[in-house]
Design a protein around this motif. Structure first.
Motif, PDB file in Angstrom:
ATOM      1  N   ALA A   4       0.840  -1.206   0.000  1.00  0.00           N
ATOM      2  CA  ALA A   4       0.000   0.000   0.000  1.00  0.00           C
ATOM      3  C   ALA A   4       0.869   1.247   0.000  1.00  0.00           C
ATOM      4  O   ALA A   4       0.876   2.021   0.958  1.00  0.00           O
ATOM      5  N   PHE A   5       1.591   1.477  -1.103  1.00  0.00           N
ATOM      6  CA  PHE A   5       2.381   2.712  -1.190  1.00  0.00           C
ATOM      7  C   PHE A   5       1.487   3.930  -0.972  1.00  0.00           C
ATOM      8  O   PHE A   5       1.862   4.898  -0.306  1.00  0.00           O
ATOM      9  N   SER A   6       0.272   3.858  -1.529  1.00  0.00           N
ATOM     10  CA  SER A   6      -0.626   5.026  -1.478  1.00  0.00           C
ATOM     11  C   SER A   6      -1.108   5.341  -0.070  1.00  0.00           C
ATOM     12  O   SER A   6      -1.704   6.392   0.160  1.00  0.00           O
ATOM     13  N   LEU A  22       8.188   8.848   4.161  1.00  0.00           N
ATOM     14  CA  LEU A  22       6.906   8.163   4.306  1.00  0.00           C
ATOM     15  C   LEU A  22       7.082   7.067   5.357  1.00  0.00           C
ATOM     16  O   LEU A  22       7.873   6.139   5.159  1.00  0.00           O
ATOM     17  N   PRO A  23       6.359   7.161   6.474  1.00  0.00           N
ATOM     18  CA  PRO A  23       6.589   6.206   7.568  1.00  0.00           C
ATOM     19  C   PRO A  23       6.447   4.748   7.146  1.00  0.00           C
ATOM     20  O   PRO A  23       7.215   3.900   7.598  1.00  0.00           O
ATOM     21  N   LEU A  38       2.466  12.864  -3.517  1.00  0.00           N
ATOM     22  CA  LEU A  38       2.792  14.272  -3.282  1.00  0.00           C
ATOM     23  C   LEU A  38       3.796  14.421  -2.153  1.00  0.00           C
ATOM     24  O   LEU A  38       4.782  15.153  -2.284  1.00  0.00           O
ATOM     25  N   GLU A  39       3.555  13.715  -1.052  1.00  0.00           N
ATOM     26  CA  GLU A  39       4.482  13.852   0.080  1.00  0.00           C
ATOM     27  C   GLU A  39       5.878  13.375  -0.297  1.00  0.00           C
ATOM     28  O   GLU A  39       6.876  13.919   0.131  1.00  0.00           O
ATOM     29  N   TRP A  40       5.923  12.351  -1.136  1.00  0.00           N
ATOM     30  CA  TRP A  40       7.228  11.871  -1.571  1.00  0.00           C
ATOM     31  C   TRP A  40       7.921  12.935  -2.426  1.00  0.00           C
ATOM     32  O   TRP A  40       9.109  13.222  -2.259  1.00  0.00           O
ATOM     33  N   HIS A  56       2.087   7.243   3.588  1.00  0.00           N
ATOM     34  CA  HIS A  56       2.335   8.519   4.268  1.00  0.00           C
ATOM     35  C   HIS A  56       1.624   8.564   5.621  1.00  0.00           C
ATOM     36  O   HIS A  56       1.756   9.539   6.348  1.00  0.00           O
ATOM     37  N   ARG A  57       0.881   7.519   5.932  1.00  0.00           N
ATOM     38  CA  ARG A  57       0.194   7.451   7.226  1.00  0.00           C
ATOM     39  C   ARG A  57       0.982   6.535   8.169  1.00  0.00           C
ATOM     40  O   ARG A  57       1.275   5.384   7.811  1.00  0.00           O
ATOM     41  N   ALA A  58       1.296   7.033   9.366  1.00  0.00           N
ATOM     42  CA  ALA A  58       1.968   6.184  10.357  1.00  0.00           C
ATOM     43  C   ALA A  58       0.895   5.520  11.205  1.00  0.00           C
ATOM     44  O   ALA A  58       0.617   5.946  12.326  1.00  0.00           O
ATOM     45  N   HIS A  59       0.239   4.530  10.646  1.00  0.00           N
ATOM     46  CA  HIS A  59      -0.856   3.853  11.323  1.00  0.00           C
ATOM     47  C   HIS A  59      -0.437   2.448  11.744  1.00  0.00           C
ATOM     48  O   HIS A  59       0.624   1.960  11.334  1.00  0.00           O
ATOM     49  N   ALA A  60      -1.312   1.801  12.559  1.00  0.00           N
ATOM     50  CA  ALA A  60      -0.949   0.476  13.074  1.00  0.00           C
ATOM     51  C   ALA A  60      -0.719  -0.520  11.939  1.00  0.00           C
ATOM     52  O   ALA A  60       0.212  -1.331  11.986  1.00  0.00           O
ATOM     53  N   SER A  61      -1.549  -0.454  10.886  1.00  0.00           N
ATOM     54  CA  SER A  61      -1.440  -1.446   9.815  1.00  0.00           C
ATOM     55  C   SER A  61      -0.422  -1.070   8.744  1.00  0.00           C
ATOM     56  O   SER A  61      -0.126  -1.872   7.859  1.00  0.00           O
ATOM     57  N   THR A  62       0.106   0.164   8.787  1.00  0.00           N
ATOM     58  CA  THR A  62       1.109   0.543   7.790  1.00  0.00           C
ATOM     59  C   THR A  62       2.506   0.623   8.388  1.00  0.00           C
ATOM     60  O   THR A  62       3.499   0.415   7.700  1.00  0.00           O
TER      61      THR A  62
END
Ligand code: 3PG
Length: 395
Positions: free
Chosen positions: A143-145, A386-387, A378-380, A148-154
């Protein structure tokens, strides 16, 4: 980072983070691109004998079980794309998920319910990451897309299991490296869109890294106005003039050529087929607004592209959703696709509107790479870490 080339998944429980956040209107999926781009990873894992456990967020239910935000329709769409059955578990952690995982056999695929039904997902709560990690022997992030979210599943879960990049993640990272990491030079970047204020970091980072920065879209109006041109009633951000001038100075100091529109297509109203004409960029009449760049600007872009080795594209030139103000965007897109084939120009595009614009021009398939990501792309480009990617690179 490690890829599937370093993983023998046979007999293993593979927890796969996908991005099944698909566009939906009136309960119907309107675009399956993300599923199609993800399918090769799942197919490869299943064919190698893995037990594939897919998790993803969908929309923004904010920690609540919002029935319209169930991943069930995505599981069905995924089964269609894979041409194999896909099981569904009504929760992504806890007893329901654990039982569904325990029932899986080698080569089978399971989709877990929306990770954002749990508040711990977006908080990157260690308990949530732990509960997810329990479901797998290894973690594959495709899930590259959502990286940018530092979430539990990423992010959180990747610290708790041996982690790998899936094929889509790998393709995205390789394309981005070819775009800005270690690109073939000269590099041209095209940045369009409405507002300078939302793309400040992007413009700053690109002006330090690329050889030519082409600015289009309504944000070009802000730059032209900042340089003292009268823009009639064109959309622009008056409060961003100083910032725009600073960006131009910084680009100059970094030896980056900034190409602003030399001519514009103007109309009295923002409406399809509104009466329009082309004027020089410093001759926008009072009471008219710029809705596209003109042929002189397209020719100037073409001359830069012909000398370039790499093109990075984010954002359309004009109001491409209403003809004829899609003209410059379509012409440049077709030119870029042509040079990809004839001259080996590496063309990398991404961000929501850009993908729609490239599709509208009929060339999305002819570019070197079109990212499946919006915000993450965009963030990249902004140069941010990207976390979800950083944690893969640690492993
Ligand atoms: C996206 O569609 O860009 C990703 O899935 C991220 O979604 P989000 O902006 O809700 O985190």
């Amino acid at each position: 980072f490690r890829t599937l080339d370093q993983l023998d998944p046979a007999g293993k429980r593979v927890l796969l983070r996908a991005d099944l956040n698909l566009p939906v209107r009136d309960g119907q999926i309107t675009d399956r691109t993300r599923i199609e781009r993800l399918s090769p990873t799942i197919r490869e894992l299943a064919e190698k004998g893995a037990r594939v456990i897919v998790c993803s967020h969908f929309d923004r239910p904010k920690g609540k079980r919002v029935p319209e935000m169930s991943l069930k329709p995505m599981a069905e769409a995924l089964a269609g794309s894979l041409g194999r059955p896909v099981a569904f578990a009504d929760d992504c952690i806890g007893p329901v998920a654990e039982a569904a995982v325990a029932a899986l056999k080698d080569g089978e695929v399971l989709v877990l319910e929306n990770t954002r039904y749990h508040a711990g997902e977006e908080k990157n709560d260690p308990a949530m990451a732990e509960a997810l990690a329990k479901l797998g022997d290894v973690f594959v992030n495709d899930a590259f897309s959502a990286a940018h979210r530092a979430h539990a599943s990423t992010e959180g879960v990747a610290h708790r299991l041996p982690s790998y990049a899936g094929r889509l993640m790998q393709a995205e990272l390789e394309a981005l490296d070819a775009a800005l990491g270690t690109p073939a030079r000269p590099v041209v970047a095209i940045v369009g869109g409405a507002k300078v204020s939302t793309k400040l970091d992007l413009l700053g980072n690109l002006s330090r890294k690329v050889d030519v920065l082409v600015i289009g879209g309504a944000m070009a109006n802000t730059f032209l106005a900042a340089k003292g041109m009268s823009m009639g009633k064109s959309l622009q951000e008056a409060e961003m003039h100083e910032t725009a001038l600073r960006i131009l100075d910084e680009a100059k100091a970094a030896n980056c050529e900034v190409l602003l529109p030399e001519d514009l297509v103007v109309a009295e109203a923002f409406a399809a087929n509104a009466p329009h004409r082309t004027v020089a960029a410093d001759k926008v009449p009072e009471g008219m607004m710029a809705l596209d760049v003109g042929p002189g600007t397209v020719a100037a872009v073409e001359s830069r592209l012909k000398r370039a080795s790499t093109l990075v594209w984010n954002g359309p030139f004009g109001a491409f959703e209403i003809p004829p103000f899609d003209t410059a965007t379509v012409q440049v897109a077709q030119m870029a696709a042509g040079l990809t084939t004839s001259a080996g120009l590496k063309t990398i595009g991404g961000g929501g509107d850009t993908v729609s614009a490239l599709r509208h021009a009929g060339v999305a398939e002819r570019m070197t790479y079109v990212s499946s990501a919006g915000g993450a792309f965009l963030e990249w480009l902004e140069g941010k870490t990207l976390p979800g990617v950083a944690v893969l690179q640690e492993g």
